[in-house]
Motif scaffolding. Sequence first.
Motif, PDB file in Angstrom:
ATOM      1  N   ASP A 181       4.249   3.150 -10.325  1.00 36.44           N
ATOM      2  CA  ASP A 181       3.491   3.619  -9.168  1.00 36.44           C
ATOM      3  C   ASP A 181       2.513   4.726  -9.554  1.00 36.44           C
ATOM      4  OD1 ASP A 181       4.507   1.798  -7.367  1.00 36.44           O
ATOM      5  OD2 ASP A 181       6.092   3.122  -6.632  1.00 36.44           O
ATOM      6  N   LEU A 182       2.863   5.538 -10.534  1.00 37.95           N
ATOM      7  CA  LEU A 182       1.915   6.539 -11.026  1.00 37.95           C
ATOM      8  C   LEU A 182       0.763   5.875 -11.780  1.00 37.95           C
ATOM      9  CD1 LEU A 182       4.261   9.449 -12.147  1.00 37.95           C
ATOM     10  CD2 LEU A 182       2.744   9.369 -10.159  1.00 37.95           C
ATOM     11  N   GLN A 234       0.847  -1.188   0.000  1.00 36.32           N
ATOM     12  CA  GLN A 234       0.000   0.000   0.000  1.00 36.32           C
ATOM     13  C   GLN A 234       0.889   1.247   0.000  1.00 36.32           C
ATOM     14  OE1 GLN A 234      -3.636  -0.031   0.277  1.00 36.32           O
ATOM     15  NE2 GLN A 234      -3.300  -2.159  -0.323  1.00 36.32           N
ATOM     16  N   MET A 235       0.677   2.115  -0.971  1.00 32.47           N
ATOM     17  CA  MET A 235       1.487   3.328  -1.093  1.00 32.47           C
ATOM     18  C   MET A 235       0.739   4.495  -0.453  1.00 32.47           C
ATOM     19  SD  MET A 235       3.080   4.993  -4.587  1.00 32.47           S
ATOM     20  CE  MET A 235       1.531   4.716  -5.480  1.00 32.47           C
ATOM     21  N   PRO A 236       1.356   5.193   0.499  1.00 30.11           N
ATOM     22  CA  PRO A 236       0.689   6.354   1.089  1.00 30.11           C
ATOM     23  C   PRO A 236       0.617   7.511   0.095  1.00 30.11           C
ATOM     24  CG  PRO A 236       2.922   6.158   1.934  1.00 30.11           C
ATOM     25  CD  PRO A 236       2.677   4.933   1.102  1.00 30.11           C
ATOM     26  N   ALA A 237      -0.448   8.283   0.180  1.00 28.52           N
ATOM     27  CA  ALA A 237      -0.648   9.410  -0.726  1.00 28.52           C
ATOM     28  C   ALA A 237      -1.557  10.426  -0.049  1.00 28.52           C
ATOM     29  CB  ALA A 237      -1.269   8.943  -2.043  1.00 28.52           C
ATOM     30  N   TYR A 238      -1.536  11.639  -0.582  1.00 26.86           N
ATOM     31  CA  TYR A 238      -2.449  12.678  -0.122  1.00 26.86           C
ATOM     32  C   TYR A 238      -3.440  12.953  -1.228  1.00 26.86           C
ATOM     33  CZ  TYR A 238      -4.168  16.871   2.199  1.00 26.86           C
ATOM     34  OH  TYR A 238      -4.970  17.802   2.829  1.00 26.86           O
ATOM     35  N   ALA A 280      -1.276  13.134  -4.582  1.00 22.01           N
ATOM     36  CA  ALA A 280       0.186  13.155  -4.492  1.00 22.01           C
ATOM     37  C   ALA A 280       0.664  11.874  -3.828  1.00 22.01           C
ATOM     38  CB  ALA A 280       0.646  14.371  -3.699  1.00 22.01           C
ATOM     39  N   PRO A 281       1.095  10.877  -4.601  1.00 18.95           N
ATOM     40  CA  PRO A 281       1.622   9.649  -4.002  1.00 18.95           C
ATOM     41  C   PRO A 281       3.045   9.848  -3.497  1.00 18.95           C
ATOM     42  CG  PRO A 281       1.763   9.519  -6.391  1.00 18.95           C
ATOM     43  CD  PRO A 281       1.082  10.828  -6.069  1.00 18.95           C
ATOM     44  N   GLU A 282       3.384   9.196  -2.404  1.00 19.69           N
ATOM     45  CA  GLU A 282       4.752   9.264  -1.873  1.00 19.69           C
ATOM     46  C   GLU A 282       5.616   8.304  -2.683  1.00 19.69           C
ATOM     47  OE1 GLU A 282       7.837  10.058  -0.994  1.00 19.69           O
ATOM     48  OE2 GLU A 282       6.774  11.201   0.543  1.00 19.69           O
ATOM     49  N   LEU A 283       6.307   8.850  -3.679  1.00 16.73           N
ATOM     50  CA  LEU A 283       7.016   8.021  -4.655  1.00 16.73           C
ATOM     51  C   LEU A 283       8.378   7.541  -4.176  1.00 16.73           C
ATOM     52  CD1 LEU A 283       5.956  10.099  -7.774  1.00 16.73           C
ATOM     53  CD2 LEU A 283       5.165   7.805  -7.171  1.00 16.73           C
ATOM     54  N   PHE A 284       8.795   7.963  -2.989  1.00 11.91           N
ATOM     55  CA  PHE A 284      10.039   7.459  -2.409  1.00 11.91           C
ATOM     56  C   PHE A 284       9.773   6.372  -1.376  1.00 11.91           C
ATOM     57  CE2 PHE A 284      11.926  12.003  -2.936  1.00 11.91           C
ATOM     58  CZ  PHE A 284      12.024  11.816  -4.297  1.00 11.91           C
ATOM     59  N   ALA A 285       8.515   5.987  -1.185  1.00  4.75           N
ATOM     60  CA  ALA A 285       8.143   5.134  -0.060  1.00  4.75           C
ATOM     61  C   ALA A 285       8.790   3.758  -0.103  1.00  4.75           C
ATOM     62  CB  ALA A 285       6.619   4.986  -0.001  1.00  4.75           C
ATOM     63  N   ARG A 286       9.200   3.297  -1.270  1.00  2.62           N
ATOM     64  CA  ARG A 286       9.866   1.994  -1.345  1.00  2.62           C
ATOM     65  C   ARG A 286      11.334   2.078  -0.930  1.00  2.62           C
ATOM     66  NH1 ARG A 286       6.724  -1.494  -4.494  1.00  2.62           N
ATOM     67  NH2 ARG A 286       5.090  -0.479  -5.723  1.00  2.62           N
ATOM     68  N   GLN A 287      11.932   3.253  -1.081  1.00  4.63           N
ATOM     69  CA  GLN A 287      13.366   3.404  -0.805  1.00  4.63           C
ATOM     70  C   GLN A 287      13.666   3.977   0.582  1.00  4.63           C
ATOM     71  OE1 GLN A 287      12.260   3.777  -4.035  1.00  4.63           O
ATOM     72  NE2 GLN A 287      13.471   2.021  -4.714  1.00  4.63           N
ATOM     73  N   GLY A 288      12.782   4.812   1.123  1.00  8.16           N
ATOM     74  CA  GLY A 288      13.071   5.378   2.425  1.00  8.16           C
ATOM     75  C   GLY A 288      12.234   6.601   2.735  1.00  8.16           C
ATOM     76  N   ASP A 289      12.524   7.197   3.872  1.00  8.26           N
ATOM     77  CA  ASP A 289      11.752   8.318   4.391  1.00  8.26           C
ATOM     78  C   ASP A 289      12.529   9.619   4.201  1.00  8.26           C
ATOM     79  OD1 ASP A 289      10.306  10.159   5.801  1.00  8.26           O
ATOM     80  OD2 ASP A 289      10.446   9.134   7.730  1.00  8.26           O
TER      81      ASP A 289
END
Length: 292
Positions: free
Chosen positions: A145-146, A64-68, A110-119
């Motif tokens: 992911d987009l 699950q990818m976090p997004a706003y 706005a998906p958090e596109l770095f979520a697989r690599q880190g914070d």
Amino acid sequence: MSSHDLNVGSVLPPLDLTRRGFIVTSLVSGFAASAGAANTQTAIQTSTEGLTAGEVKIPAAGGQMPAYRAAPAGQHNLPVVLVIQEIFGVHEHIKDVCRRLAKASYLAIAPELFARQGDPSAYQDIPSLIRELVSQVPDAQVMQDLDATVAWAASQGGNTSRLGITGFCWGGRITWLYAAHNPGVKAGVAWYGRLQGESSALQPHHPIDVVDRLHAPVLGLYGGQDTGIPLESVAAMQTALASGSPAAQASRFVVYQDAPHAFHADYRSSYRKQAAEDGWKQCLAWFDAHLN
């Protein structure tokens, strides 16, 4: 490398993302520390009144990818605009951009596109953030992911036949690339995104390499005092667009001669109010012309 030497489908083969889960499972609050101390006097705070706004989870390969997400409350069949983050991730500024678009009657995500690599919020300085996180994110992963984000928007009642994309800095570059990747994109607005660069395994091509593949016209909003993206780069892109796809030929630039990089980032010292406000008007006008 010439754009005519590239085939986007083969340059960005699908990745097996099911083996890479999401390190980040929720969005940060506030502003990114690595961007410097936020200027709360200039930072725009758009109200959620009349909106459905907040964090969502988007089903994507591996989790699950976090997004706003922000949209006018109770409205359906809205045009969809993807909002692509700066190097600092989906922090308060990017969330506010989503709310601004929602006030203009768009479903903005706005998906958090770095979520697989880190914070990205874990970093205190820009060089470390770029070296250890941003540079490790494959373009092919971002495209997939987009695509998942667009599918989620459609499942939520968004009208993805009226699909736009806008992004800032790192996200500006992605805006150009996604307009070449997804035939469903109808318009893009790229804010000071890199246009040229060295190819690598993770970033095999840049916007200037895909002008013959653009499916949608892109409006480029750039600063004349941007030391990272010189005007020579903008001129080279304009020349390439002139002989690109029909969408490329319909693309155009607005250059704010006195503005630096990140002139729209109202929470940073780089903010230039006049350029930012005019750029936002240009952005909304571009989407209104192509998505409505």
